[in-house]
Structures are given as C-alpha cells and as structure tokens.
Design a protein around this motif. Structure first.
Motif, PDB file in Angstrom:
ATOM      1  N   GLY A   1       3.553  11.363  16.879  1.00  0.00           N
ATOM      2  CA  GLY A   1       2.212  11.823  17.196  1.00  0.00           C
ATOM      3  C   GLY A   1       1.870  13.027  16.354  1.00  0.00           C
ATOM      4  N   GLY A   2       0.625  13.523  16.508  1.00  0.00           N
ATOM      5  CA  GLY A   2       0.221  14.655  15.690  1.00  0.00           C
ATOM      6  C   GLY A   2      -0.958  15.390  16.276  1.00  0.00           C
TER       7      GLY A   2
ATOM      8  N   PHE B   1      -5.474  10.556   8.437  1.00  0.00           N
ATOM      9  CA  PHE B   1      -4.100  10.362   7.978  1.00  0.00           C
ATOM     10  C   PHE B   1      -3.273   9.662   9.054  1.00  0.00           C
ATOM     11  CE2 PHE B   1       0.326  11.746   7.866  1.00  0.00           C
ATOM     12  CZ  PHE B   1       0.691  11.389   6.581  1.00  0.00           C
ATOM     13  N   GLN B   2      -3.397  10.134  10.286  1.00  0.00           N
ATOM     14  CA  GLN B   2      -2.622   9.530  11.377  1.00  0.00           C
ATOM     15  C   GLN B   2      -3.090   8.108  11.664  1.00  0.00           C
ATOM     16  OE1 GLN B   2      -1.874  12.613  14.628  1.00  0.00           O
ATOM     17  NE2 GLN B   2      -3.214  13.758  13.238  1.00  0.00           N
ATOM     18  N   ALA B   3      -4.390   7.863  11.553  1.00  0.00           N
ATOM     19  CA  ALA B   3      -4.899   6.504  11.742  1.00  0.00           C
ATOM     20  C   ALA B   3      -4.380   5.583  10.650  1.00  0.00           C
ATOM     21  CB  ALA B   3      -6.429   6.515  11.735  1.00  0.00           C
ATOM     22  N   THR B   4      -4.240   6.103   9.442  1.00  0.00           N
ATOM     23  CA  THR B   4      -3.704   5.312   8.333  1.00  0.00           C
ATOM     24  C   THR B   4      -2.241   4.968   8.584  1.00  0.00           C
ATOM     25  OG1 THR B   4      -5.251   6.388   6.808  1.00  0.00           O
ATOM     26  CG2 THR B   4      -3.359   5.249   5.840  1.00  0.00           C
ATOM     27  N   LEU B   5      -1.471   5.920   9.063  1.00  0.00           N
ATOM     28  CA  LEU B   5      -0.086   5.624   9.447  1.00  0.00           C
ATOM     29  C   LEU B   5      -0.049   4.522  10.496  1.00  0.00           C
ATOM     30  CD1 LEU B   5       1.681   9.109   9.869  1.00  0.00           C
ATOM     31  CD2 LEU B   5       1.918   7.510   7.968  1.00  0.00           C
ATOM     32  N   GLY B   6      -1.000   4.571  11.408  1.00  0.00           N
ATOM     33  CA  GLY B   6      -1.026   3.611  12.512  1.00  0.00           C
ATOM     34  C   GLY B   6      -1.314   2.187  12.103  1.00  0.00           C
TER      35      GLY B   6
ATOM     36  N   SER C   1       0.851  -1.193   0.000  1.00  0.00           N
ATOM     37  CA  SER C   1       0.000   0.000   0.000  1.00  0.00           C
ATOM     38  C   SER C   1       0.879   1.232   0.000  1.00  0.00           C
ATOM     39  CB  SER C   1      -0.924   0.023   1.225  1.00  0.00           C
ATOM     40  OG  SER C   1      -0.172   0.142   2.414  1.00  0.00           O
ATOM     41  N   LEU C   2       0.289   2.352  -0.373  1.00  0.00           N
ATOM     42  CA  LEU C   2       1.039   3.603  -0.432  1.00  0.00           C
ATOM     43  C   LEU C   2       1.551   3.990   0.948  1.00  0.00           C
ATOM     44  CD1 LEU C   2       2.065   5.937  -2.121  1.00  0.00           C
ATOM     45  CD2 LEU C   2      -0.187   7.017  -1.916  1.00  0.00           C
ATOM     46  N   VAL C   3       0.756   3.784   1.984  1.00  0.00           N
ATOM     47  CA  VAL C   3       1.203   4.162   3.324  1.00  0.00           C
ATOM     48  C   VAL C   3       2.387   3.309   3.772  1.00  0.00           C
ATOM     49  CG1 VAL C   3      -0.437   2.655   4.562  1.00  0.00           C
ATOM     50  CG2 VAL C   3       0.453   4.699   5.679  1.00  0.00           C
ATOM     51  N   GLU C   4       2.398   2.024   3.407  1.00  0.00           N
ATOM     52  CA  GLU C   4       3.538   1.177   3.768  1.00  0.00           C
ATOM     53  C   GLU C   4       4.809   1.627   3.063  1.00  0.00           C
ATOM     54  OE1 GLU C   4       2.436  -3.254   4.361  1.00  0.00           O
ATOM     55  OE2 GLU C   4       0.902  -2.446   3.024  1.00  0.00           O
ATOM     56  N   VAL C   5       4.673   2.015   1.811  1.00  0.00           N
ATOM     57  CA  VAL C   5       5.829   2.513   1.057  1.00  0.00           C
ATOM     58  C   VAL C   5       6.377   3.779   1.705  1.00  0.00           C
ATOM     59  CG1 VAL C   5       6.526   3.547  -1.147  1.00  0.00           C
ATOM     60  CG2 VAL C   5       5.156   1.450  -1.121  1.00  0.00           C
ATOM     61  N   VAL C   6       5.485   4.688   2.114  1.00  0.00           N
ATOM     62  CA  VAL C   6       5.920   5.942   2.733  1.00  0.00           C
ATOM     63  C   VAL C   6       6.613   5.690   4.067  1.00  0.00           C
ATOM     64  CG1 VAL C   6       5.084   8.075   3.812  1.00  0.00           C
ATOM     65  CG2 VAL C   6       4.236   7.382   1.562  1.00  0.00           C
ATOM     66  N   VAL C   7       6.032   4.825   4.887  1.00  0.00           N
ATOM     67  CA  VAL C   7       6.655   4.529   6.184  1.00  0.00           C
ATOM     68  C   VAL C   7       8.019   3.882   5.992  1.00  0.00           C
ATOM     69  CG1 VAL C   7       6.451   3.138   8.288  1.00  0.00           C
ATOM     70  CG2 VAL C   7       4.476   4.413   7.446  1.00  0.00           C
TER      71      VAL C   7
END
Length: 412
Positions: free
Chosen positions: A302-303, A286-291, A259-265
C-alpha cells in the motif's frame, strides 16, 4: 494468401472508438505468412455489411470480421454473414452453458437477447470467448475462409491468440513464415532512436526494423521472413546484437504485450523486495499503475497520496518547517516523503513524486517540474525532471520515470 479485415460498428465511423483491433490482427496474420491487403470499416447496417462482404470476396481469400457479435439489435454481423453464406445459425452448447453460469453467478436475469451471443454457424467451428460471452466463428467453404471475432480488444486478442491462430496455422500452412521480436526502450525518443539506427533502417531488407512511438517509450519490431525458423532466429539475434550495442542503455524488455511496470514488478518479486509510494502531483497514478499487474500485492502493501501540504504533514509526518523553508516542489520535500513513507510502510523501498502538473505554476516553479525520490534503508536520492505537454501526459511521464528509477536500482 490474401486477407482482409472488416471492422463492424457505427461507433468506429463516428470516431467514438479507435480501431486498434486492425493493427493487432494485421500483425498476427503477417506472422503467419498471411498478407493483409485491405482494411474496411462499416457501420451497423445489414445492407452495407453485405456489400462489403461481396467486395472482400473478390479480392481476398480470408475475411476477418470483428465486432457486432453482442446481444443488442445492432449487433448483426453473425446474422448478415450467415444469410450471405447460406449458413444456419444454431446455439453453441458450451457458449450457452457459459452464459447461464455468468448470470447465475451474478444472480442476474438472462434476457432473451443475450442468447444471440451463443449463436454459431451450423457448419462452422465455435471459438470460445474466455474474456466475454460472444462466441466467435471460423468457417471455410470451397473458395474462402471467414473468421468472426468479438469487438472488445480484450476479448478479440485472447480469442485470436488461443483459438484462431492455431486454426489458421492448420488450415493455411505457409512455406515461409514471419518471425518477429519486439524490443522496448525508455528514455529515448523515436527520432533519436531512428537516428542511431539510420544506416540499419536504410539498408534493411530481411530482417526489417520498424520503430513505433508509444506514450513515453519506443518499441522496435524486428521481423525476418524465413523457411527455416532456426536460421531466422539467428538472423534476429545478430541484428539485435548490433542494435543493442548502440541503444542498449535504454532497453528494458521484450514483447508486444510487455510494459515497464510489469518488468519492475517482476524484478521486485525476483529480488524479494517490497515497495511503497508517496504521491503528490501523480495523485495515486503510480500506485494505480502498479495495481494493473496481477500478483503485485506480493511486493506492494500500500501507499500514500498526499496532495496538499497538510496531508504531507498528517500522513507522512513531514516537518512543517521543512515545507516552509523549501516548499513542496523541492528535493528536500521529495526525499522526506520517500523516507517517511518507507518507514511507515515497512518496505525495502519507497518512491515519491512531487511537482507541478499544471496548468498553472506552483511555488514559482513552472508546469512540468517534477521531483522524484527513491529511498532505501541505506540512502535516499532525488532527481528533478522537466516534462512537457498537458497535465495527463506530465503525470504519466512522472510515473514512467519513477518506474525506470526503480528498475535501475534493482539491477545495480
């Protein structure tokens, strides 16, 4: 070899649950060179399930049943299949030990019906469930093979990949095999991607190209049928090179489960960078998606969720005069949010989201107007996006756009 997938559960017939398992199973079986010719769905009824089994045996050699392995009275797949095949159900020791540990750890009472989940065919192979408690079964007789899997996708997928696939490879070795590669794209729609690759799709034979539209992204599955894996991989490499020469600008990664979020992390971890976020219309999405990504705490301390102008002032110290002059749906507000969030969190980057999720306009800005800003120690840049559809889709679109901006920044 012909296979048939039987999904068991009245909730599927009522439309309460979408049968995503069938798609996953078809792809995995195809990769093994096993042809899936039929999908069936049957409710939690023993007579109808027995009828479906009889029909399946007339036209398929491998029968895969998913669902109905749980602890309740309507979970009857094992019982019906065992009776149909003349198999005795016995307790799986490893499954029973896992069940006991589960209840001891949670200090709960293990009721008698939970033991149903540990039953297996006496002459079958027990498949451990590492994401749940219902033990799977693989059984083979002179004419057919049967694979019984749990219904929850998180349990089924892990069991298939870790337990069932190796067993099927051993039981049914195929001369030809399918090798697939999934390419993922953001920023281009399915129709536009297909148009760019129209000649390749029209002329395809082996390898094949299959585009799939997903929320805010598109995937391409490249598949080759081969008897020599090395040659098949070479064919996929050559085809991918042509594809990427046309649409590689939108490519972000490989893999069905990626997923895009996994690539970014992963990029943040690789670069040794940290990020925070200040969210308005996305309200923490957005923060929940990072989580959702394991280990994200390495790069995300955090944010902030600052939905109202008051909270933007209180939590981010945004100048009230700026908000009065430009409004909350503006480049100025988005940039101030990102700058202040980065300073407050002490991170390398900060991303901010502010805009109108709808259904009504805000500050004379139409639904779907979104400003996203990205701040670093050296600069802050913002961009305005216009998204459509409903409120949930607009918020998801904003998150995906923010992730892509971060990805591109990290790759500069």
């Amino acid at each position: 070899m012909k296979a048939e997938i039987i999904a068991v559960g009245t909730e599927l017939l009522l439309g309460q649950v979408v049968n995503t398992n069938a798609t996953f199973l078809s792809e995995e079986l195809a990769a093994l060179g096993i042809d899936v010719y039929y999908h069936s769905v049957v409710g939690d009824n023993p007579d109808r399930l027995a009828e479906v089994l009889v029909t399946a045996e007339k036209r398929s050699e491998l029968i895969v049943l998913c669902g109905g392995l749980g602890p309740t009275e309507d979970d009857l797949t094992k019982q019906v299949a065992a009776q149909h095949l003349g198999q005795e159900l016995v307790r799986d020791p490893a499954g029973y030990a896992q069940l006991e540990t589960f209840f001891k750890t949670r200090k709960g009472v293990m009721t008698e019906n939970n033991l149903r989940q540990t039953l297996v065919f006496k002459e079958g192979i027990a498949l451990p469930n590492h994401n749940g408690l219902a033990v799977g079964i693989f059984y083979q007789n002179e004419s057919h093979a049967y694979l019984l899997l749990p219904g929850p996708p998180s349990e089924l997928k892990k069991m298939v990949l870790e337990q069932a696939v190796p067993l099927l490879k051993q039981a049914f070795p195929q001369k030809e095999q399918l090798i697939s590669r999934v390419l993922r794209y953001y920023g281009i729609g399915e129709s536009a991607l297909a148009a760019e690759l129209a000649d390749l799709i029209d002329e395809q034979s082996n390898p094949t190209i299959a585009p799939y539209a997903k929320p805010n992204e598109v995937t391409l599955r490249l598949t080759v049928k081969t008897t020599v894996p090395e040659e098949g991989i070479k064919q996929l490499d050559e085809l991918e090179a042509v594809i990427q020469s046309r649409v590689g600008t939108f490519f972000y990664g490989y893999g069905e489960q990626n997923s895009l979020v996994e690539v970014v992390v992963d990029l943040l971890k690789t670069k040794g960078k940290t990020i925070t976020a200040a969210e308005s219309l996305t309200a923490g999405l957005f923060q929940a998606t990072l989580g959702t990504v394991p280990g994200v705490s390495e790069v995300f301390p955090g944010g902030f969720v600052t939905y109202s102008a008051v909270m933007k002032r209180k939590l981010l110290d945004i100048d009230p005069e700026l908000l009065a002059q430009y409004g909350t749906v503006s480049a100025e507000c988005a940039e101030a949010m990102a700058v202040q969030a980065r300073l407050a969190a002490g991170t390398d980057y900060a991303v901010s989201f502010t805009g109108v999720a709808g259904p009504d306009p805000l500050e004379n800005q139409p639904k779907g107007t979104v400003w996203i800003a990205l701040a670093s120690a050296s600069e802050v840049k913002s961009a305005c996006y216009t998204f459509s559809r409903d409120r949930a889709y607009i918020r998801h679109s904003a998150v995906m756009a923010g992730l892509d901006r971060i990805r591109k920044e990290l790759l500069r």
